[in-house]
Design a protein around this motif. Sequence first.
Motif, PDB file in Angstrom:
ATOM      1  N   VAL A 233      -0.473  -6.983 -12.347  1.00  0.00           N
ATOM      2  CA  VAL A 233      -1.832  -6.634 -12.759  1.00  0.00           C
ATOM      3  C   VAL A 233      -1.863  -6.535 -14.281  1.00  0.00           C
ATOM      4  N   THR A 234      -2.490  -7.514 -14.918  1.00  0.00           N
ATOM      5  CA  THR A 234      -2.639  -7.510 -16.364  1.00  0.00           C
ATOM      6  C   THR A 234      -4.030  -6.967 -16.710  1.00  0.00           C
ATOM      7  N   ASP A 235      -4.295  -6.857 -18.014  1.00  0.00           N
ATOM      8  CA  ASP A 235      -5.632  -6.454 -18.475  1.00  0.00           C
ATOM      9  C   ASP A 235      -6.718  -7.253 -17.783  1.00  0.00           C
ATOM     10  N   ALA A 238      -7.200  -6.260 -14.247  1.00  0.00           N
ATOM     11  CA  ALA A 238      -7.836  -4.954 -14.116  1.00  0.00           C
ATOM     12  C   ALA A 238      -9.338  -5.080 -14.328  1.00  0.00           C
ATOM     13  N   ALA A 320     -13.540   3.288  -6.334  1.00  0.00           N
ATOM     14  CA  ALA A 320     -12.279   3.961  -6.651  1.00  0.00           C
ATOM     15  C   ALA A 320     -11.194   3.541  -5.666  1.00  0.00           C
ATOM     16  N   MET A 323      -9.837   0.163  -6.437  1.00  0.00           N
ATOM     17  CA  MET A 323      -9.011   0.080  -7.643  1.00  0.00           C
ATOM     18  C   MET A 323      -7.644   0.736  -7.429  1.00  0.00           C
ATOM     19  N   SER A 324      -7.460   1.330  -6.270  1.00  0.00           N
ATOM     20  CA  SER A 324      -6.193   2.019  -6.007  1.00  0.00           C
ATOM     21  C   SER A 324      -5.090   1.015  -5.695  1.00  0.00           C
ATOM     22  N   PRO A 325      -3.864   1.332  -6.103  1.00  0.00           N
ATOM     23  CA  PRO A 325      -2.740   0.470  -5.713  1.00  0.00           C
ATOM     24  C   PRO A 325      -2.552   0.425  -4.196  1.00  0.00           C
ATOM     25  N   TYR A 329      -2.172  -3.565  -3.478  1.00  0.00           N
ATOM     26  CA  TYR A 329      -0.844  -4.063  -3.105  1.00  0.00           C
ATOM     27  C   TYR A 329      -0.624  -3.931  -1.606  1.00  0.00           C
TER      28      TYR A 329
ATOM     29  N   LEU B 194     -11.653   4.819 -12.772  1.00  0.00           N
ATOM     30  CA  LEU B 194     -10.366   4.512 -13.403  1.00  0.00           C
ATOM     31  C   LEU B 194      -9.433   5.727 -13.378  1.00  0.00           C
ATOM     32  N   ALA B 197      -7.851   5.692 -10.062  1.00  0.00           N
ATOM     33  CA  ALA B 197      -6.853   4.623  -9.960  1.00  0.00           C
ATOM     34  C   ALA B 197      -5.582   4.989 -10.724  1.00  0.00           C
ATOM     35  N   LEU B 201      -1.818   5.459  -9.231  1.00  0.00           N
ATOM     36  CA  LEU B 201      -0.680   4.697  -9.745  1.00  0.00           C
ATOM     37  C   LEU B 201       0.449   5.616 -10.162  1.00  0.00           C
ATOM     38  N   GLU B 218       3.215  -2.161 -16.043  1.00  0.00           N
ATOM     39  CA  GLU B 218       2.258  -3.140 -16.553  1.00  0.00           C
ATOM     40  C   GLU B 218       0.854  -2.832 -16.021  1.00  0.00           C
ATOM     41  N   HIS B 219       0.801  -2.439 -14.792  1.00  0.00           N
ATOM     42  CA  HIS B 219      -0.482  -2.100 -14.182  1.00  0.00           C
ATOM     43  C   HIS B 219      -1.116  -0.888 -14.892  1.00  0.00           C
ATOM     44  N   ALA B 222      -2.439  -1.834 -18.221  1.00  0.00           N
ATOM     45  CA  ALA B 222      -3.681  -2.600 -18.086  1.00  0.00           C
ATOM     46  C   ALA B 222      -4.867  -1.669 -17.842  1.00  0.00           C
ATOM     47  N   LEU B 223      -4.674  -0.657 -17.000  1.00  0.00           N
ATOM     48  CA  LEU B 223      -5.775   0.266 -16.713  1.00  0.00           C
ATOM     49  C   LEU B 223      -6.139   1.101 -17.945  1.00  0.00           C
ATOM     50  N   GLU B 225      -5.733   0.255 -21.041  1.00  0.00           N
ATOM     51  CA  GLU B 225      -6.407  -0.633 -21.980  1.00  0.00           C
ATOM     52  C   GLU B 225      -7.864  -0.843 -21.558  1.00  0.00           C
ATOM     53  N   LEU B 226      -8.062  -0.984 -20.272  1.00  0.00           N
ATOM     54  CA  LEU B 226      -9.423  -1.157 -19.768  1.00  0.00           C
ATOM     55  C   LEU B 226     -10.258   0.093 -20.054  1.00  0.00           C
TER      56      LEU B 226
END
Lengths: 676, 440
Positions: A233-235, A238, A320, A323-325, A329, B194, B197, B201, B218-219, B222-223, B225-226
């Motif tokens: 998951v990159t920017d 996201a 929400a 957006m949760s892992p 995943y 967020l 989330a 995480l 990394e995840h 990313a969050l 940064e968002l």
Amino acid sequence: MAYAASGAPYSYKLESHMGKPATTIFSPAASPSERPDARCSQRAPWILVLALAMLAGCTKPYFRPRGPSSSAAVLIVRGLAQVDHDEVKLRAFRLPERESPGLEQVTPRGALQLEARLAPGRYLLQLDYLKAGVSALSSSTCPQPAEFDLQVGENVVTIPLCDAAGQPLPPTEASCQADGPEPLGQRVLRRLTRAEYQKTVESLAGVDTDVTADFPKEVKSHGFDNLSDLLVVTDAHAEAYLTAAGKVAAKVAAALDRHVTCQDGESEEDCASRFIRSFGPKTFRGVVSDDEHARLLVVFKQGREASATLAGAIELVVQAMLMSPRFLYRHELGVAAGDHFALTSWEIASALSYLYWGTMPDERLFSLAESGELAKPEVIAAEARRLFEDPRGRELTDRFAASWLGADLVLGLNKDQELYPDFTSSLREKLLQETKSFFTEAVLARNATFADLFTAPHTVGDPELAKHYGVGEASLPATLPAEQRLGLLGHASLLASYADANATSPIKRGAFVLERLFCQTLPPPPPGLDIKPPPRDPAATTRERFAAHSQSPACSGCHVRIDGAGFGMEDLDAVGRFQTEQAGKPVDATGRLVGIDGADRDFRGSAELSRLVAGSPTARQCLVTQLSRFSTGTLGAPAACAAGGLQAAFSAGNYNLKQLFLAIPTQSAFVKRRGE
Amino acid sequence: MGMRGYLSRRGLLRFAGMSALSLPLMRVLLESEAALAAEPAKRALLVYYPDGNIASRFFPATAGALPTLPFITSPLTPWLSNVALVRGLEYRVTGSHEAGAAFCLTGTAKADQRYSLDSYLGDRLGGSSPKKVLRLGVGSNFQSGADKLVSYLSSGALATIQDSPRAAFLEVFGSQAASPADAAKVAAGKKSVLDFALSELQSLQQRLGALEKTKLDEHLTALRELERRLGSVVGECRPDVSMRGLEFPEGETSYPKSFERNEHFGLIGEIMMDIMVQALACGVMPVGLLQWSHAVSPTSFDFQGGPGVAKEHHGISHYGGDPNGADADLFAACQRWYMEQVAYLLAALSKVKIGERTLLDDTVVFVTTELGDSDRHDFSDVACLVASGTQGRLKVGQALAVDKLSYNHLLVTILQSMGLEDDTFGDKDLGAGPIKELIA
């Protein structure tokens, strides 16, 4: 291939063979597409041997060490079913004399293991696989001698196997726990692919538009887009997830009645709480913990302050969750169970549904998960069959065929429009569909075997496809001329994908055959080598253009193999049509498979190549390797571990494809994961 | 809203519509007016075009100030004083198109060390911007191009390049002109999503320890940064991008997608260049990357506004050995078209006035490709160029000739012209220090 021998009570391991696996065949940044068109092999054979040696550990379910014995050294060679053979011969020469064998033992086809007892001491071991009386594979042709000190009791050694030319078998890259009791999978988080995300929100919330169009594309390796190491998951992910979550949540909120109806006299918070209890487990594909429940209620309250309606606040809760892992995943983590981790029944439900359907579990799987029934092997097997035989089951075969073979590349081809004006985007889509449907029908409807994939004289399609194949305007399924093409290797989706824009490419086709069908690993050319492809020349045939290149000593080492396989498909042109002439000259479609199944085989034309693939034990094994890569989402050890057991199941089922696909979840690696 | 015709915004724009606050200032204009001559550039625009070139028709015959440009670069003649070309740079990498694509902005052949110039500059310069880097493509993902993208994040992962003009516009300028009060509510909602989330995480990572740590790190990054970007603000800005009469529906499943249609390659390119320049002008980000197609390009150059070459680009890039032959002429016409687009960009940048100066004065433009000679598939005489204002730190208006110099020196030159002190970039063994003749 290599084999370990073992007994009890002592064990001995050859560290030089079993050390750190140098089998990082795959690295995220080194995708196969980075390999230039031309390449030459300089790979040290022992690396392949090492890779093979590691496979030994995967085969452990198929043998049982003998109980404590007397003063004998016990050798048990296992995993025999993985190579096609008539019989296996094990010889042990006592060292240093190296005279007549101290032992010679022959085991016929069908046995899964071979046992021998020897006096302790140092031996040179020789293992031969005999086919029609000829040694097809042997340890004696490998560069390094198979010498071992055998001690009283169990001995774990690895015996490399090579073909007559001294080439090790194409690897099933592997590194299972060599000393574990059985092959175990990996604990892993597998991010949903774009396709999985889309199908999941369709199942979960009835979404009917594509909400994943702006998701970053998966990076492919070996044709697969579901490799868990690459699914991060990159920017950009996201941000795209946040946008998609908004759309999905709006869909849920708009039809909130379907998910929850607030009762008279019930507080909004209680109503929201009930929603979380019912919708949460589906979204997380597992239990919502008390802590998560409480935090989701916080989101609800925050949302309620800003929103005019209850639905607006629920919408935020859904966002929400998405957006949760837990949602993003597929969790394959398991819970500690002695020396390993066992997937929970919820995790098993997801593993099954994403494997066969590419989406979240249905109600029945969820209820079996909730009751814990899914932890039972017989329930897993029954569910696997239910899912696979459901119309949605073709999701697996369609996706696998497209990625294993790279048939989906055809969509992105631009051919020279002057030469191939009929190669339109409509045709390209039909060609991909042809390959998917052919494969899916073979597996699910025709009860086909491995060989049928490559020898079927028919295909499926419509008049446009039939015209392309030169069989008139008749609608397919039709029988195609067997002297021109047979089975998958006659599919224009592949023939066009592995060709240039205006000519055939023996390199691309050869590399395809060796890598995708025989699981060979082709290294990049050595540094500094001039890898300029031969220039265009309308007056020369493809074979003439490439001839110099496979004659050059610097390249020929590898290109004898690559081009040898590719030249034999010259009778099918750059868009997959049969051709007898090229550049005004008769087509020469003679080819050679070098070092496959321990021998070189000359052939002429695509149809004959198809028959060779159909009968090749290595190709059969390779299919299982590819399927394991696809199902585990890995290229390395876990895939090979899964492959080890599947090979035996495939062989036991007389190479029936449906049985192979059904056997995936019955492997112990599917539910048991390594503890480290 | 309809996407036909013009996309425009009236009034205050907030990045992604999330901002709780609005700062009524012309961000770019104020900050830039204070700039003095020879100040380091504050922005960078990196442009990639595919499949190498023909050096003898790209570089001037003789080095020196204000050279005469040959056929391929001739569209840049009006910008002669803003451009610098260096002949003789080479990639220190082996392989073919794909290896070159991975190298051209990273300066390293080591797969695990890829961190491309756009990402690096964005991370260094974009700390307070709504976006660090805007990456736009024209068919860059079309036809398996994803394996050939040029941009890598600090983690080594491939960056995403946006090919859809519609998505690009919305990504940059937001989807709705909400009232400040509504925007605040939306922003608060996103923040609470967020926050949830992030807490999920973190608890997962705590449970797993070392297992999957890299992935979850990394995840998390990313969050965060968002979250940071949702809180940042673009000032008043009136983006006004013509969609050239094209329509780009949402959620397309057809093939090719509307923004991948070959016949619109040129028009889509113009739209993307407009979005890029306006985003720079609005201070959305300090760094832009524009990727034209991708290595082994399938573009057929008979699209509207193109040179009328009905041939697949990569096919004709193998021009048969004679750089002045008929086949080479066709390929040269395509590469010349790409230089026309560079000229379009320079013109657009120069039209954004900042007091006495222009956006071009404040920006370093870097144009590069993944191969040297397209026919030989080599990595020498890479046909790249830099451009900027005439008063900046980059010494433009000249052609240089060097002898087999590592290309990494040019990457370092770009960094230093932007005020960074890095002495190497990418693989540090491939050359330290800038090309001195290019630094004022």
